[in-house]
Design a protein around this motif. Structure first.
Motif: not given
Length: 194
Positions: A169-184
């Motif tokens: 349910x992400x609307x932008x690529x930035x949300x997706x990249x933020x998620x993986x920054x948080x996970x990594x």
């Protein structure tokens, strides 16, 4: 879990200290609205608190609009001064104006098992079985992404990323990249607001 968005260092520390004093470990504070949005989009059961006193009104409006379509009104609370509760928010809005309100919120949610934010995010992301191979590469930061592109091609990478964004349910690529920054990077109560 309880997620708090505030630009005020004092309010963030107050929430963390008070929750530790009450032995409730599921409070995470954010000063970055994109991290707050990403975490709250994935973890549906979280209670969201927006600080309207110290945060810019543009941030609050932006988050409010995004949150309404993703989690609904019933999980959003607002920190607001008691003197101005009257005409600012709608009738259905939930307000935290005193420490007692937050204490009551903690007591109501104490029965839920508190996981770390990182564990909860990983659990939500890895629940999509059709993307397991893709996720194993993506979770290995930059080198994993490059390895996946070499092995499967850029088009496959973009297709998987797009499909996963929609499922999460992400609307932008930035949300997706933020998620993986948080996970990594891993997230704890203190580094959510860096």
């Amino acid at each position: 879990m309880i997620f708090v968005y505030s630009k005020s260092h004092i309010i963030r520390n107050a929430f963390l200290c008070y929750s530790k004093e009450k032995a409730y470990g599921g409070v995470y504070v954010f000063s970055d609205r994109l991290r707050f949005l990403t975490a709250s989009t994935l973890i549906n059961e979280a209670i969201l608190i927006l600080d309207t006193v110290c945060s810019p009104i543009q941030d609050i409006k932006w988050l409010h609009n995004k949150m309404l379509s993703r989690v609904g009104v019933d999980k959003i609370y607002y920190i607001i001064k008691p003197q101005i509760i009257g005409g600012i928010l709608g009738v259905n809005e939930k307000v935290i104006s005193k420490l007692n309100d937050f204490s009551e919120l903690l007591n109501n949610n104490k029965s839920r098992k508190a996981k770390s934010l990182n564990e909860a995010l990983v659990e939500k992301v890895t629940s999509h079985r059709s993307h397991q191979d893709f996720l194993s590469y993506e979770l290995n930061a930059q080198s994993g992404r490059e390895d996946y592109i070499k092995k499967h091609g850029r088009k496959s990478y973009l297709d998987h990323r797009y499909q996963l964004c929609r499922k999460l349910k992400f609307e932008t690529r930035l949300e997706y990249e933020t998620l993986f920054l948080m996970l990594n990077k891993g997230t704890s109560e203190k580094d959510c607001f860096i």
